[in-house]
Design an enzyme around this catalytic site. Structure first.
Site, PDB file in Angstrom:
ATOM      1  CG  HIS A   1      -2.123  -0.829   1.101  1.00 47.25           C
ATOM      2  ND1 HIS A   1      -3.292  -0.378   0.538  1.00 47.25           N
ATOM      3  CD2 HIS A   1      -2.335  -2.113   1.428  1.00 47.25           C
ATOM      4  CE1 HIS A   1      -4.183  -1.355   0.546  1.00 47.25           C
ATOM      5  NE2 HIS A   1      -3.634  -2.426   1.082  1.00 47.25           N
TER       6      HIS A   1
ATOM      7  CE  LYS B   1      -7.023  14.036  -0.280  1.00 50.88           C
ATOM      8  NZ  LYS B   1      -7.018  12.765  -0.994  1.00 50.88           N
ATOM      9  NE  ARG B   2      -5.327  10.209   9.839  1.00 52.23           N
ATOM     10  CZ  ARG B   2      -5.042   9.296  10.758  1.00 52.23           C
ATOM     11  NH1 ARG B   2      -5.767   8.196  10.859  1.00 52.23           N
ATOM     12  NH2 ARG B   2      -4.036   9.459  11.590  1.00 52.23           N
TER      13      ARG B   2
ATOM     14  CE  LYS C   1      -3.562  10.824   2.776  1.00 58.52           C
ATOM     15  NZ  LYS C   1      -4.241  10.156   1.641  1.00 58.52           N
TER      16      LYS C   1
ATOM     17  CB  THR D   1     -10.377   4.998  -2.201  1.00 59.18           C
ATOM     18  OG1 THR D   1     -10.115   5.327  -0.831  1.00 59.18           O
ATOM     19  CG2 THR D   1      -9.637   3.730  -2.589  1.00 59.18           C
TER      20      THR D   1
ATOM     21  CE  LYS E   1     -14.126   6.555  -0.187  1.00 59.65           C
ATOM     22  NZ  LYS E   1     -13.496   6.927   1.108  1.00 59.65           N
TER      23      LYS E   1
HETATM   24  C1  LIG Z   1     -12.211   7.106   1.458  1.00 50.18           C
HETATM   25  C2  LIG Z   1     -11.795   7.517   2.804  1.00 50.18           C
HETATM   26  C3  LIG Z   1     -10.454   7.779   3.067  1.00 50.18           C
HETATM   27  C4  LIG Z   1      -9.371   7.724   2.001  1.00 50.18           C
HETATM   28  O1  LIG Z   1      -9.299   8.995   1.393  1.00 50.18           O
HETATM   29  P1  LIG Z   1      -8.045   9.369   0.442  1.00 50.18           P
HETATM   30  O2  LIG Z   1      -8.445  10.706  -0.115  1.00 50.18           O
HETATM   31  O3  LIG Z   1      -7.980   8.315  -0.616  1.00 50.18           O
HETATM   32  O4  LIG Z   1      -6.857   9.428   1.310  1.00 50.18           O
HETATM   33  C5  LIG Z   1     -10.100   8.174   4.343  1.00 50.18           C
HETATM   34  N1  LIG Z   1     -11.013   8.296   5.317  1.00 50.18           N
HETATM   35  C6  LIG Z   1     -12.322   8.071   5.088  1.00 50.18           C
HETATM   36  C7  LIG Z   1     -13.297   8.245   6.208  1.00 50.18           C
HETATM   37  C8  LIG Z   1     -12.760   7.663   3.831  1.00 50.18           C
HETATM   38  O5  LIG Z   1     -14.060   7.423   3.630  1.00 50.18           O
END
Ligand SMILES: *Cc1c(COP(=O)(O)O)cnc(C)c1O
Length: 824
Positions: A367, A558-559, A564, A666, A670
């Site tokens: 990952h 995101k985190r 990022k 991911t 979304k």
């Molecule tokens: C999808 C998701 C992530 C991953 O987000 P990235 O933008 O791909 O880092 C992290 N936290 C939550 C709650 C999510 O639903």
């Protein structure tokens, strides 16, 4: 194949009255209350209990079908499952959402209100844990026999509060009011040994045997969470292990002395599953973390072997045809030596035979390429906690080094690089190397990431086993991430292309024909506007800040991590603010910048960036000079249930990681699925999203993977940008003053420091200008309503590839080789 069309669900003998009666019955008989006294929480619990009756019926049928068909199954080992809430998803997957909504309405209850009573199951940090959740949804939906295995953390990811702009961590006690979905299975308890020493013995034939005398034993108690496939037929199980004290303590070990430090050896058994480590993309290196990993891997392996033996006795011949284990990152990689221990020490198989079974059982998903995230354990720590496993790891390595010597005779550099044991003043066990050596397949999670896994992370392994390394691009479940979270858009799509797109996401292609249809554009953008109005209310609720739903909703959720680059977004906001102060007529469409992000509690700079966002927000949101052109919103406690509210309302999706650092992402999928336009770098799955939606429907900017590498190799000097870009200089210099932190000059200086003297390892300054120009294009594009609508529709229409159903079919085809097993 029998199709799981929602139409077939309607033929089930459920009707509103049956559901109503079941809810009321549980209100009376399970909760001991009645319709007049019950609060929303009681209504929520009664509704869950009514739904769970249907779910458990399908669990029984699924298990019977899997047993009768003697199926091969995948066992998805993951330290994290970021499930979120289950009620709405389960109802939708059972095809019972609307009936239940009506039943509750007749009882005077709003389903939307009671769904807010459910705590998120936040047993994960971010993308990796959410991927596991999407995958088990797809496995059930596609009728594949599968079990998820993980840890039953008493406290999931911490709850984030913001006080005076700063992150505060609070415990997440998600089960305080019970979890109506889980079933305790004390009949399947497992005992797990830890610590102690290894005795060398000789059998009757003089052959060496090893016996591990553990210092203590902890019990693993399984909790099962049903995973309802869409269509409501297959319901698989997610099995999570809780640790318990066993009362066992080996006094021989204690008395032998030397081996044992009584205080340390006495495992505080119950602490093992107490808390999820809150680090995303960094490894903790803590003893308790290694114990967690071993605990759930060993419980799960024992569970698998118990089930296998029930059908096959002591004959191991069918094991690899019945069992495949997917390692979600290296967190469960200790399962490799554990299976070797069981086969060699317990089942008395020859090493070669055991290794053959092992290397045909495990597959490993990588990952990350970030060095700080690659797991390494001190040899001394493994020796203490798992003395027999360390011996086995050394033997695996010894035999592998012989193979390396055959391929590269005399090449000690190669051996050093490929060894499971890293030499140095503190010897380390490298879990990545162990995972590659012990697995039959290794995959990355997006094309660019997998190619970097082959070219830069594991090039020698790729040379040795050219077919072992592969790619499976991540995906997301379109049930939770469109049908459930964006019901208005889902219904519009139903009306135009039929209702089976959640199972066949490629069918969204048919929306392409409507992308220029004025009426459809209007409907599509009206839904986006309505979703923005809803989010506006949520923002007011959570932050007491009023925003205008006509503004552009620009979302980065995101985190929090330097790679990022939330701080790149922040610098651009500061630049816009600077421009508006210099020139009040500066032309820009009003924009709301929305952030959601948790920082690991020990990651100081990440917390400083959260503080920076909040302080800039405080200043900008309250400055009358800029006429509400910019609002900055930091939504506290970002989690799955909050994502489900923000994503349907997003106009712009920020996917701005340094190229080469985000394995896939991911969140990008979304947001695009819900009609947000991406501003992003050529990183992770952004590259494949751009290929799908077309480069004219996405805002790509910035350095490529190769350009980032060239900067690293040829020397990168962030001061060059600071000195030559006067706007950039002005906004960075703000951070040394008290402009955003009244009375506290320099409170944000650490951000500037990291970007200049700190060397700007993530190339924020190198990408600033390109980002700023791409943002100007976003602004201009939003001005042309028709074009924007068309682009947004084409994003939704062209996201078919990113369903997790496609990802799962690729795993099945390339790695797992499963057969579908229909239920009922
Ligand atoms: C999808 C998701 C992530 C991953 O987000 P990235 O933008 O791909 O880092 C992290 N936290 C939550 C709650 C999510 O639903």
């Amino acid at each position: 194949m029998i199709s799981n069309s929602p139409k077939s669900i309607k033929t089930k003998p459920f009707n509103k009255k049956v559901i109503k009666d079941a809810i009321v019955r549980h209100l009376h008989c399970s909760l001991g209350t009645d319709e007049n006294k019950a609060n929303n929480h009681a209504w929520w619990k009664a509704t869950c209990a009514a739904v769970q009756e249907q779910v458990l019926e399908q669990v029984r049928k699924t298990q019977k079908s899997h047993y009768l068909n003697d199926t091969r199954a995948v066992h998805y080992f993951s330290a994290e499952f970021l499930m979120g809430r289950l009620m709405s998803n389960n109802l939708h997957n059972l095809g019972l959402f609307e009936l239940t909504e009506m039943a509750l309405r007749e009882l005077g209850i709003s389903i939307v209100d009671i769904m807010e009573e459910e705590s998120d199951m936040a047993l994960g940090n971010g993308g990796l844990g959410r991927l596991a959740a999407c995958f088990i949804d797809s496995l059930a939906t596609l009728d594949y026999p599968a079990i998820g295995y993980g840890l039953h953390y008493e406290n999931g990811l911490f709850r984030q509060e913001i006080k005076n702009g700063k992150q505060i961590e609070r415990p997440d006690s998600w089960r305080d009011y019970g979890n109506p979905w889980e079933i305790c299975r004390p009949e399947s308890i497992q005992e797990i040994p830890l610590y102690g020493f290894v005795e060398t013995k000789y059998d009757a034939n003089g052959k060496i045997e090893k016996e591990w005398h553990p210092g203590s034993i902890v019990k693993g108690l399984p909790w099962d969470i049903p995973i309802v496939g869409y269509g409501g037929k297959t319901v698989n199980i997610l099995r999570l292990w809780q640790s318990q004290a066993s009362g066992y303590f080996n006094w021989d070990v204690f008395n032998a002395g030397g081996y044992v430090d009584a205080q340390k050896e006495t495992v505080q058994a119950e602490t093992i599953s107490k808390v999820l480590y809150p680090n995303d993309e960094t490894q903790a290196g803590k003893e308790l973390r290694l114990i967690q990993q071993y605990f759930f891997s060993a419980c799960s392996l024992k569970d698998i072997i118990r089930r296998y033996k029930r059908a096959n006795g002591d004959d191991w011949k069918r094991f690899t045809s019945q069992v495949v284990i997917q390692l979600n990152d290296t967190h469960p990689a200790i399962a490799i030596p554990e299976l070797m221990r069981i086969l060699v020490d317990r089942a008395k198989l020859e090493w070669e035979q055991a290794w053959e079974i092992c290397t045909n059982t495990f597959a490993y998903t990588n990952h990350t390429l970030l060095p700080e995230a690659l797991e390494k354990w001190p040899v001394s720590m493994v020796a203490k906690i798992l003395p027999r496993h360390l011996e086995i790891i050394y033997e695996i390595n010894r035999r592998f080094m012989i193979e390396v010597e055959k391929i590269w005779p005399g090449d000690d550099k190669k051996k050093q690089k490929l060894s499971v044991i890293e030499e140095g003043h503190e010897k380390m066990v490298c879990m990545g190397n162990l995972s590659v050596i012990g697995s039959f397949a290794v995959n990355g999670v997006a094309e660019v990431h997998s190619s970097l896994v082959k070219k830069s992370l594991f090039p020698e392994f790729h040379q040795i086993w050219p077919r072992k390394l592969t790619n499976v691009t991540n995906g997301i479940t379109p049930r939770r991430w469109l049908k459930v979270c964006n019901p208005k858009l889902a219904k519009l799509i139903d009306k135009n292309i039929g209702e089976d797109w959640p199972l066949h996401l490629d069918k969204l292609q048919q929306l392409t024909n409507l992308a220029e249809d004025q009426k459809f554009q209007k409907q599509f953008m009206k839904i986006k506007y309505d979703n923005k109005v809803s989010l506006t209310k949520e923002i007011l609720n959570l932050t007491a800040i009023k925003v205008d739903p006509k503004a552009i909703f620009d979302v980065q959720i995101k985190r929090l991590h330097e790679y990022k680059r939330q701080h790149l977004n922040l610098l651009h906001i500061m630049a816009l603010y600077h421009r508006l102060l210099e020139n009040p007529d500066y032309k820009m469409h009003p924009r709301v910048f929305i952030f959601g992000a948790k920082a690991a509690p020990g990651y100081a700079l990440a917390k400083d960036i959260i503080y920076g966002i909040n302080q800039v927000a405080q200043k900008v949101n309250n400055d009358p000079r800029i006429n509400n052109k910019i609002k900055v919103i930091f939504l506290p406690n970002y989690r799955v249930s909050l994502a489900e509210k923000v994503i349907p309302a997003a106009d712009v999706s920020e996917q701005i990681s340094t190229a080469g650092k985000e394995a896939s992402g991911t969140g990008n999928m979304k947001l695009s699925l819900n009609g947000a336009l991406t501003i992003g770098t050529l990183d992770g799955a952004n590259i494949e999203i751009a290929e799908e939606v077309g480069t004219e429907n996405i805002f790509i900017f910035g350095l490529t993977v190769d350009e980032v590498r060239d900067l690293d190799e040829n020397g990168y000097n962030p001061f060059d940008y600071y000195k030559t870009n006067s706007e950039l200089k002005a906004i960075l210099d703000w951070l040394d003053t008290d402009f955003f932190t009244p009375g506290k000059p320099g409170a944000l200086a650490s951000i500037k420091q990291s970007l200049l003297a700190g060397g700007d390892p993530y190339k924020v300054l190198a990408d600033f200008d390109a980002y700023s120009k791409a943002q100007a294009k976003v602004d201009a594009a939003y001005g042309d309503k028709t074009t924007w609508a068309k682009m947004a529709i084409l994003n939704t229409a062209r996201m078919g590839k990113f369903t997790s159903d496609r990802a799962i079919e690729e795993y099945v085809d390339k790695i797992w080789k499963l057969q579908k097993c229909s239920v009922e």
